[in-house]
Enzyme design. Sequence first.
Site, mmCIF file in Angstrom:
data_model
loop_
_atom_site.group_PDB
_atom_site.id
_atom_site.type_symbol
_atom_site.label_atom_id
_atom_site.label_comp_id
_atom_site.label_asym_id
_atom_site.label_seq_id
_atom_site.Cartn_x
_atom_site.Cartn_y
_atom_site.Cartn_z
ATOM 1 N N SER A 116 6.467 30.798 -17.387
ATOM 2 C CA SER A 116 6.437 31.776 -16.499
ATOM 3 C C SER A 116 5.774 32.810 -16.540
ATOM 4 O O SER A 116 5.481 33.934 -15.836
ATOM 5 C CB SER A 116 7.983 32.149 -16.268
ATOM 6 O OG SER A 116 8.704 32.725 -17.590
ATOM 7 N N HIS A 137 4.196 26.610 -11.614
ATOM 8 C CA HIS A 137 5.417 27.437 -12.213
ATOM 9 C C HIS A 137 6.353 27.206 -11.151
ATOM 10 O O HIS A 137 6.196 27.624 -9.908
ATOM 11 C CB HIS A 137 5.021 28.839 -12.310
ATOM 12 C CG HIS A 137 6.242 29.605 -12.707
ATOM 13 N ND1 HIS A 137 6.333 30.881 -12.289
ATOM 14 C CD2 HIS A 137 7.110 29.289 -13.434
ATOM 15 C CE1 HIS A 137 7.548 31.298 -12.493
ATOM 16 N NE2 HIS A 137 8.101 30.579 -13.257
ATOM 17 N N GLU A 149 4.196 28.665 -7.751
ATOM 18 C CA GLU A 149 3.144 29.327 -8.329
ATOM 19 C C GLU A 149 2.048 28.208 -8.863
ATOM 20 O O GLU A 149 2.573 27.708 -9.954
ATOM 21 C CB GLU A 149 3.063 30.359 -9.235
ATOM 22 C CG GLU A 149 3.974 31.720 -8.420
ATOM 23 C CD GLU A 149 4.417 32.866 -9.677
ATOM 24 O OE1 GLU A 149 4.137 33.973 -9.065
ATOM 25 O OE2 GLU A 149 4.420 32.508 -10.662
ATOM 26 N N ASN A 187 6.492 37.524 -11.041
ATOM 27 C CA ASN A 187 7.099 38.277 -12.318
ATOM 28 C C ASN A 187 6.382 39.351 -12.780
ATOM 29 O O ASN A 187 6.647 40.305 -13.397
ATOM 30 C CB ASN A 187 7.105 37.471 -13.603
ATOM 31 C CG ASN A 187 8.402 36.383 -13.703
ATOM 32 O OD1 ASN A 187 9.361 36.826 -13.111
ATOM 33 N ND2 ASN A 187 8.271 35.307 -14.136
#
Length: 393
Positions: A116, A137, A149, A187
């Site tokens: 991540s 991800h 992702e 993130n």
Amino acid sequence: MIIGIIGSGAMGAGIAQVVATAGHTVRLLDQNTQALQRAGKSIQGGLDKLAEKGKLTIEMAAAIFARLHLTEDIGTFQDCELVLEAVVEDLGVKQQLFKEVELLVSETCILASNTSSLSIASIAAACQRPERFIGIHFFNPAPLMQLVEVIPAVQTRTGLAEQVRDLVRSWGKLPVLTKDTPGFIVNRVARPFYGEAIRILEEGLADMATIDWAMTELGGFRMGPFALMDFIGHDVNYRVTESVFTSFFFDPRYKPSFSQKRLFEAGYYGRKSGRGFYSYAADAVQPEPTRDEALGRQVLNRILAMLINEAADALALNVASKDDLELAMTKGVNYPKGLLAWADELGPATVLATLDGLYEEYHEDRYRASPLLRRMVKAGQTFFQHEAAGNHR
């Protein structure tokens, strides 16, 4: 297609369930026998629940589970066409793992990481054939969360990202392509949701309950930032913030807070430990928010401006396309609206004025506005008009 998953924790088991459900033969590897057995029971339980709800027949659930092979022997990965790891977030561990895997699999086998926050290029660098390496991800829990992702490294061969994106789509997921930059899309763009909320708390402008109330009741977010950090766990959320901050060469926009660091150091991880920003003891009385709409709007607009600025900057730097940025934030973290569409609704000039006001007050680079946002305001454009004008991103 035979797919190998390494790591049978919650994420690895969830991914295994997803790909087995999509019709693939899955080898789920873990050298911890108990962890592997728990994963098998967890997947079986998840399939049984789907059958109970009528989303699968009993026969379909049994067929999916039959495609899953639990193993402690990495030698069984020889015929895998894709190997994806979901082990601890440690660069050295992942690099060593792929050095071993590469000796077993065929030259055409795709290698992938579910990291991540780590650099895909750094993990790929450990491989003899890094051109077949890519990031895939998932979000937790993998069977429920739609977003995935897809992250090509600088070494990844041309066309592999699109091939993997199509494969992920065939699993019933919503893939987005993103550059191999810290935090990828979600993130990275989501950091102000936590960081700016803590900053507002530390300055005493509003308390936790009021900030959470403003973001949920006025903003439409499913959870407020403090409740969400406690839910994720500070052992996870703080580490991601620290990783993104370090990876961005200590850019102040991603600076972690001492408030969260102290909770992390104390072992007050949130719900999982019984205490975080809030107490989760059986007799705990949760604080009441100050339901002052003017204060709530001030809190919401400040955090929202910071989030929009992150999305605009990601677009400006071609981290992802406009559509993928919107999809990532609505499906990856369940934001009520895409941030760029939200900017258009509020008016880019309003967002820019909020950011410039904060910069004028604090004189911190944390509040610098994205050059793209500034250019758009100057030209009287919105994000959607920007695209319509022929400047596709």
